[in-house]
Structure formats: C-alpha cells, structure tokens
Design an enzyme around this catalytic site. Sequence first.
Site, PDB file in Angstrom:
ATOM      1  N   LYS A 189       0.856  -1.199   0.000  1.00  0.00           N
ATOM      2  CA  LYS A 189       0.000   0.000   0.000  1.00  0.00           C
ATOM      3  C   LYS A 189       0.884   1.238   0.000  1.00  0.00           C
ATOM      4  CE  LYS A 189      -3.800   2.069   2.702  1.00  0.00           C
ATOM      5  NZ  LYS A 189      -4.587   1.946   3.956  1.00  0.00           N
ATOM      6  N   SER A 202      -9.608   1.719   3.239  1.00  0.00           N
ATOM      7  CA  SER A 202      -8.801   2.504   2.328  1.00  0.00           C
ATOM      8  C   SER A 202      -7.761   1.678   1.574  1.00  0.00           C
ATOM      9  CB  SER A 202      -8.067   3.605   3.096  1.00  0.00           C
ATOM     10  OG  SER A 202      -7.177   3.039   4.043  1.00  0.00           O
ATOM     11  N   SER A 229      -9.672  -0.584   7.498  1.00  0.00           N
ATOM     12  CA  SER A 229      -9.140  -0.519   6.126  1.00  0.00           C
ATOM     13  C   SER A 229      -8.418  -1.747   5.606  1.00  0.00           C
ATOM     14  CB  SER A 229      -8.214   0.665   5.985  1.00  0.00           C
ATOM     15  OG  SER A 229      -8.965   1.815   5.802  1.00  0.00           O
TER      16      SER A 229
HETATM   17  N1  GLN Z   1     -12.981   4.057   6.518  1.00  0.00           N
HETATM   18  C1  GLN Z   1     -12.351   4.568   7.690  1.00  0.00           C
HETATM   19  C2  GLN Z   1     -11.993   6.028   7.504  1.00  0.00           C
HETATM   20  O1  GLN Z   1     -12.370   6.560   6.541  1.00  0.00           O
HETATM   21  C3  GLN Z   1     -11.149   3.740   8.023  1.00  0.00           C
HETATM   22  C4  GLN Z   1      -9.972   4.057   7.217  1.00  0.00           C
HETATM   23  C5  GLN Z   1      -8.781   3.245   7.617  1.00  0.00           C
HETATM   24  O2  GLN Z   1      -8.887   2.245   8.332  1.00  0.00           O
HETATM   25  N2  GLN Z   1      -7.637   3.705   7.202  1.00  0.00           N
HETATM   26  O3  GLN Z   1     -11.377   6.633   8.318  1.00  0.00           O
END
Ligand code: GLN
Length: 481
Positions: free
Chosen positions: A79, A154, A178
Amino acid sequence: MEIDLLTVESARTAILEKQISASALVGSFYQRIEAEDAAIGAYLTLCKERAYKQAAHIDALADKGDDLPPLAGVPIAIKDVFTTRDVPTTAGSKILQNFVAPYDATVVSRLESAGAIILGKTNCDEFAMGSSNENSGFYPVRNPVDHTRVPGGSSGGSAAAVAAGTAVASLGSDTGGSIRQPAAFCGVVGLMPTYGRVSRYGLIAFASSLDHPGPFAKTVQDIALMLQAIAGHDPFDSTTADIAVPNYGDYIGRPVTGLKVGVPAEYFDEGLDGEVRAAVELGIQELKNAGAEIVSISLPHTPYAIPTYYVVATAEASSNLARYDGVRYGLRASGGKSLAEMYRRTRDTGFGAEVKRRIMLGTYVLSAGYYDAYYLKAQRVRSLLSRDFDQAFTKVDVIVTPTTPTPAFKLGEKTDDPLAMYLADIFTVTADLAGVPGISIPCGKSKEGLPIGMQILGRHFDEATLLQVAHVAEHALAARP
Ligand code: GLN
C-alpha cells in the site's frame, strides 16, 4: 503456470523446486498487471528495477543451493502509505505526488529480507481516509469481482491486487477497518494485528494511536507466513511491544474443539443485510460443527464506536497532517506572496475534499472550549469500548461477527453522503479503538456473486488463536457444497 492462483506457499515451492525462476515469475506478474490492471487501478507505481534486482538475488541463492528465506521469490504489493527508498510514496495524495522517502518502512525491509519481491505500490484512499477508494487523489480502484463496485477502502488497491491475481499477497493498513473491510468486499483474507505487534516505522501517519499495518492474502496459511515476517519489536517504533512472536504456522491445522466463540448481539441488529447475516450464521455453525462452543455475548458500547472513531481519528489526523506545508515534503504551490499564503495554497491544491473535511473536524474537536466536550469524551468512550472487549474475553476465546453490514456497494453510491460512507465501518472500527486483532475471511457470496466476509476478533497479541480459528472456518466453508 496459472499465476493468478498462486499462493505464498505455492509460489515459494515453485521457486524452490526450480519450476520457474524468480525473475521469470516477476516477468509474468508484470505481464498480467499490464493486461489486467488498467480496468482495476490497483497499482499507482510499479518498481520494476527493484523487483528484478531482488529476483536476481533470490535466483542466485537458489542456484547456489542455499537455504531460501521463508517468502523467497513471492511477488507482493505494498500500500502506498509505506515508505520505500528510491520509489515514490504518495499516500494516495497529490500533496505527495513526487515524494520519494529516504528510507524503507520496517515492514518493507522485513518483507524483503524474508525474500519477498515488491512489484509496486498500491492505490488507496488519500492518507487512508475512506471506505471505498474513491478518495484516492489519482483514480479510484474497481472491485475485480464486479467492476461497477468499489473494492472497499482505504487499502482497496492492496485487496484488489490479491483478488485479481496481480500480486500473491500484499500489505495494507487498518485505522478503522481498512484491511478487513476491503478484504471482505474483494473476497480475500485480511488481518489487522494487535496494536504494537507490527512496526509503524515508515507508515505515513493518519491516526497514530489507531494505525495498524497488516497483510492481505488468499489463504489463512499465507497470512500466517506474512505476519511471521513482519511481526515483532522494532527499536524504531517505541509503541511496538517486546513480546515474543510465536511460530504462527504451529497454529494452522489445530482443531477448535473446546474453544469458546462469542457472538455479540449488537453486530446482528436490523441494519445487517439479510444475505450477510445468513452467510455469517452458517460460518458460526461450521465452527460449532468443528467442536467450538458458541456463546452469546454483549459488547454494549458498540453503538458509540463510529462517533468515537470519527472524533479520535480526525483529531489525530489534524495534527499529523500539519506537517504537509509545502516546505518539508512534496508539493509546493507557486504564486504565494507570503509564507502563510504559500502554506494555504499548497494545502488547498494538495489535499482532497475528504482530507480537508477531516482536518477541519479534527481541529474543531481539539480546539479550546470544545476539547472536553468532544475529544476528551471520545477518549473516555474509547476506554469503555476497550472494557467491553476485556470483559468479553474473560468468557470467550474469540468473537465472530460480520465484517461489513453489506457486500460491496456501487461506485458513486455513497460519495455524496459522508455519514452513509462512515457507516460501512460500523463492525470494524471497534477493534481499532480497542487495539485488539481481527481477521476477515471469505464466507460465501450473495446471490449477485458478491463476496461476504466473516470477522474474527481476538485477545491482545493472540493472533495465533485467530489464525487457528480462521483456518478451521476457511476449510469448513470451502468444503461446503
Ligand atoms: N474508513 C475509515 C476512515 O475513513 C477507516 C480508514 C482506515 O482504516 N484507514 O477513516
């Protein structure tokens, strides 16, 4: 060789037995990426030079007949929130578009030392803020199972690359779901280790008390191999725990007889999609058939998890993102007549809408006069959520829930409604707030053929039991007609 079906295990065996060289394998993966990835968008950057160099190193070891390291020749993706020396790291943001870090993240160097080959850096929501990958500063990722749908976020690029067979395994980060949510949407396995189990050194910070690096793969066994390579204390990250790392492979194949599996009522309420409920209930039944004892439990503060997360995470993000000012990293906007104007122009052009929303929200909840009402209160609720888990784990060994309330949604479906988007994280943010580990494994499909994920949560630093239970469930589910 059908490279899209390769697992960490089978890729390494193919190299060990000289069915293919590491260099030829990397070549086949780049061909596949060129053919498949334009329609998916999982990759932001390919690092061919670095990959072929590492492949040549592995081939030289194999030619000499040396012992090969545990991930020898396994092509993986990272990532784009983990720093890589000489290869761009953008965190999915225009503000870091041309940024090249001077050092490798600890997880990156550990994976390479274990023999893995990094094919490239994967697309993600900007600064890991999002649940659909539509917040990428570059282009969205599409779900390999259905290109009209999101892969989750994400770490959507990392999940999609494994699902599309354009990487054997990958690395993501989980701040509020995420890793587990995109794993569920794409039909792969994703693990969020305990906070402190895996180093954050070189992970671009979103919310430092919540950020967890972790792997994606096709199988639980592969996840164990990836975790083995990255877990453990790191002198460069003082929040990593100096706790012995077990041999995770020992737990793969152990029965679950007598283990207590908690099922929390709060995760099966009316907001849950019927097909997801049915699939996860079948998964729980399989664990029961395999000899586990199913216990009804309660995690009573669950309804407060989303608001708590969006106060704590945005507060931390607002201070972490203050460093992008046009002076120290990446983009600098031109035309500013003073230093303050240069800062403003840089941040205005460099950050996307969701990141700006989070910075404003986080700054607000930390501001004098509102700090006690929002930030401090959220910290207190976070303690209550942790206590829910501590109490549950006095009665049960693991907790099983759905990973997400619905299967993957369509691109564009939730982009106009941030709150609806935030609710996609409802079953995953709790574990981030409590710092307990969690894994999502595939658990059947909806009538439309969309993957469904089952989440297993465990005690702090007890990833071994998670892997044990996940492996039993994975095999029972695969054997189902
Ligand atoms: N969807 C969550 C957010 O928007 C989690 C994102 C993540 O775990 N990086 O913050």
